[in-house]
Motif scaffolding. Structure first.
Motif, PDB file in Angstrom:
ATOM      1  N   LEU A   1      40.416  50.758  41.800  1.00  0.00           N
ATOM      2  CA  LEU A   1      40.837  51.591  40.178  1.00  0.00           C
ATOM      3  C   LEU A   1      41.413  51.189  39.050  1.00  0.00           C
ATOM      4  CD1 LEU A   1      42.738  53.773  39.411  1.00  0.00           C
ATOM      5  CD2 LEU A   1      45.039  51.952  40.232  1.00  0.00           C
ATOM      6  N   LEU A   2      40.924  49.641  39.347  1.00  0.00           N
ATOM      7  CA  LEU A   2      39.972  48.981  38.408  1.00  0.00           C
ATOM      8  C   LEU A   2      38.872  48.932  38.087  1.00  0.00           C
ATOM      9  CD1 LEU A   2      40.917  45.919  36.605  1.00  0.00           C
ATOM     10  CD2 LEU A   2      39.574  45.157  38.207  1.00  0.00           C
ATOM     11  N   ALA A   3      37.937  49.506  38.278  1.00  0.00           N
ATOM     12  CA  ALA A   3      36.590  49.689  38.139  1.00  0.00           C
ATOM     13  C   ALA A   3      36.779  50.607  37.910  1.00  0.00           C
ATOM     14  CB  ALA A   3      35.936  50.100  39.661  1.00  0.00           C
ATOM     15  N   LYS A   4      37.732  52.096  38.246  1.00  0.00           N
ATOM     16  CA  LYS A   4      37.717  53.708  38.120  1.00  0.00           C
ATOM     17  C   LYS A   4      37.931  53.274  36.173  1.00  0.00           C
ATOM     18  CE  LYS A   4      39.102  58.207  37.981  1.00  0.00           C
ATOM     19  NZ  LYS A   4      40.029  58.927  38.901  1.00  0.00           N
ATOM     20  N   GLU A   5      39.469  52.806  35.920  1.00  0.00           N
ATOM     21  CA  GLU A   5      39.822  52.694  34.667  1.00  0.00           C
ATOM     22  C   GLU A   5      39.358  52.092  33.888  1.00  0.00           C
ATOM     23  OE1 GLU A   5      44.248  52.251  36.046  1.00  0.00           O
ATOM     24  OE2 GLU A   5      43.916  54.367  36.345  1.00  0.00           O
ATOM     25  N   THR A   6      38.897  50.886  34.009  1.00  0.00           N
ATOM     26  CA  THR A   6      38.681  49.568  33.169  1.00  0.00           C
ATOM     27  C   THR A   6      37.097  49.652  32.920  1.00  0.00           C
ATOM     28  OG1 THR A   6      40.876  48.271  33.918  1.00  0.00           O
ATOM     29  CG2 THR A   6      38.781  47.183  32.474  1.00  0.00           C
ATOM     30  N   LEU A   7      36.169  49.592  33.566  1.00  0.00           N
ATOM     31  CA  LEU A   7      34.847  49.698  34.100  1.00  0.00           C
ATOM     32  C   LEU A   7      34.075  51.089  33.564  1.00  0.00           C
ATOM     33  CD1 LEU A   7      34.320  46.928  37.125  1.00  0.00           C
ATOM     34  CD2 LEU A   7      34.676  46.916  34.436  1.00  0.00           C
ATOM     35  N   GLY A   8      34.550  51.624  33.799  1.00  0.00           N
ATOM     36  CA  GLY A   8      33.875  53.021  34.163  1.00  0.00           C
ATOM     37  C   GLY A   8      33.199  53.745  35.066  1.00  0.00           C
ATOM     38  N   HIS A   9      33.302  53.311  36.667  1.00  0.00           N
ATOM     39  CA  HIS A   9      32.478  53.531  37.683  1.00  0.00           C
ATOM     40  C   HIS A   9      33.312  53.668  39.172  1.00  0.00           C
ATOM     41  CE1 HIS A   9      28.844  52.886  35.565  1.00  0.00           C
ATOM     42  NE2 HIS A   9      29.459  51.767  34.887  1.00  0.00           N
ATOM     43  N   ASN A  10      33.687  54.856  39.408  1.00  0.00           N
ATOM     44  CA  ASN A  10      34.706  55.405  40.206  1.00  0.00           C
ATOM     45  C   ASN A  10      33.555  55.564  41.587  1.00  0.00           C
ATOM     46  OD1 ASN A  10      36.115  56.681  42.120  1.00  0.00           O
ATOM     47  ND2 ASN A  10      36.078  58.220  41.143  1.00  0.00           N
ATOM     48  N   PRO A  11      34.145  53.817  42.283  1.00  0.00           N
ATOM     49  CA  PRO A  11      33.499  53.604  44.038  1.00  0.00           C
ATOM     50  C   PRO A  11      33.218  55.410  45.352  1.00  0.00           C
ATOM     51  CG  PRO A  11      34.886  51.743  43.411  1.00  0.00           C
ATOM     52  CD  PRO A  11      35.469  53.090  42.642  1.00  0.00           C
ATOM     53  N   MET A  12      34.049  56.103  44.621  1.00  0.00           N
ATOM     54  CA  MET A  12      34.804  57.305  45.396  1.00  0.00           C
ATOM     55  C   MET A  12      34.157  58.005  44.930  1.00  0.00           C
ATOM     56  SD  MET A  12      37.213  56.195  47.153  1.00  0.00           S
ATOM     57  CE  MET A  12      39.018  56.910  47.794  1.00  0.00           C
ATOM     58  N   LYS A  13      32.913  58.147  43.804  1.00  0.00           N
ATOM     59  CA  LYS A  13      31.766  58.881  43.815  1.00  0.00           C
ATOM     60  C   LYS A  13      29.992  58.200  44.195  1.00  0.00           C
ATOM     61  CE  LYS A  13      34.417  62.234  41.196  1.00  0.00           C
ATOM     62  NZ  LYS A  13      34.916  63.113  41.754  1.00  0.00           N
ATOM     63  N   GLY A  14      30.456  57.369  44.847  1.00  0.00           N
ATOM     64  CA  GLY A  14      28.858  56.757  46.210  1.00  0.00           C
ATOM     65  C   GLY A  14      28.381  56.144  44.947  1.00  0.00           C
ATOM     66  N   VAL A  15      29.035  55.331  44.116  1.00  0.00           N
ATOM     67  CA  VAL A  15      28.488  54.274  43.826  1.00  0.00           C
ATOM     68  C   VAL A  15      29.217  52.766  44.099  1.00  0.00           C
ATOM     69  CG1 VAL A  15      27.937  54.884  41.216  1.00  0.00           C
ATOM     70  CG2 VAL A  15      29.683  53.593  41.329  1.00  0.00           C
ATOM     71  N   ALA A  16      28.408  51.755  44.309  1.00  0.00           N
ATOM     72  CA  ALA A  16      28.984  50.213  44.852  1.00  0.00           C
ATOM     73  C   ALA A  16      29.650  49.341  43.915  1.00  0.00           C
ATOM     74  CB  ALA A  16      28.056  49.714  46.037  1.00  0.00           C
ATOM     75  N   VAL A  17      30.630  48.620  43.479  1.00  0.00           N
ATOM     76  CA  VAL A  17      31.390  48.223  42.721  1.00  0.00           C
ATOM     77  C   VAL A  17      31.632  46.413  42.920  1.00  0.00           C
ATOM     78  CG1 VAL A  17      32.417  47.501  40.811  1.00  0.00           C
ATOM     79  CG2 VAL A  17      32.038  49.913  41.111  1.00  0.00           C
ATOM     80  N   VAL A  18      30.408  45.571  42.274  1.00  0.00           N
ATOM     81  CA  VAL A  18      30.665  44.166  42.896  1.00  0.00           C
ATOM     82  C   VAL A  18      31.250  43.403  41.344  1.00  0.00           C
ATOM     83  CG1 VAL A  18      29.423  42.439  43.638  1.00  0.00           C
ATOM     84  CG2 VAL A  18      28.655  44.607  43.650  1.00  0.00           C
ATOM     85  N   PHE A  19      32.408  42.436  42.616  1.00  0.00           N
ATOM     86  CA  PHE A  19      33.324  42.083  41.788  1.00  0.00           C
ATOM     87  C   PHE A  19      33.343  40.885  41.998  1.00  0.00           C
ATOM     88  CE2 PHE A  19      35.450  46.079  42.174  1.00  0.00           C
ATOM     89  CZ  PHE A  19      35.564  45.986  40.749  1.00  0.00           C
ATOM     90  N   ARG A  20      33.621  39.521  41.214  1.00  0.00           N
ATOM     91  CA  ARG A  20      33.194  38.084  41.449  1.00  0.00           C
ATOM     92  C   ARG A  20      34.589  37.388  41.375  1.00  0.00           C
ATOM     93  NH1 ARG A  20      30.626  34.387  36.700  1.00  0.00           N
ATOM     94  NH2 ARG A  20      32.024  32.765  38.422  1.00  0.00           N
ATOM     95  N   ALA A  21      35.022  36.326  41.650  1.00  0.00           N
ATOM     96  CA  ALA A  21      36.082  35.374  41.943  1.00  0.00           C
ATOM     97  C   ALA A  21      36.067  34.792  40.340  1.00  0.00           C
ATOM     98  CB  ALA A  21      36.808  34.704  42.758  1.00  0.00           C
TER      99      ALA A  21
END
Length: 117
Positions: A28-48
């Motif tokens: 949800l964070l990727a979709k709303e804040t970053l504009g990339h939806n993991p449910m659409k076939g992209v991978a999103v990498v997050f760091r701590a």
């Protein structure tokens, strides 16, 4: 070991995120804040905040997958902390997850054919 296909679009969130979030929260964070939806076939990498942890969320065709890794003796080589995302290829992601300096991974140059005599 995670082996992403070469065709997978990979985006890195350059700012640290709250690592208490699970797969749905990060997607949800990727979709709303970053504009990339993991449910659409992209991978999103997050760091701590600590550079030794990574989470990746991606849709594999049948469900949402979250990959989590912590390095024991060192930290991951992360891009500068700025707002937004950056693009990464599959080879760079593999190097990042191995704890290597992924910035040294470049596409090979095409060799120029030699003229036939």
């Amino acid at each position: 070991m995670l082996t992403p296909p070469a065709s997978l679009m990979i985006y890195v969130a350059t700012q640290p995120v709250d690592f208490r979030k699970g797969a749905e929260g990060l997607a949800l964070l990727a979709k709303e804040t970053l504009g990339h939806n993991p449910m659409k076939g992209v991978a999103v990498v997050f760091r701590a905040k600590r550079a030794d942890r990574v989470k990746i969320v991606v849709w594999d065709g049948s469900g949402l997958v979250m990959y989590w890794k912590r390095l024991d003796s060192s930290g991951f080589k992360w891009p500068s902390i700025v707002a937004g995302v950056m693009r990464m290829n599959a080879a760079q992601l593999s190097a990042l997850l191995a704890g290597m300096d992924w910035t040294r991974m470049h596409a090979p140059r095409d060799a120029q054919p030699k003229a036939l005599a």
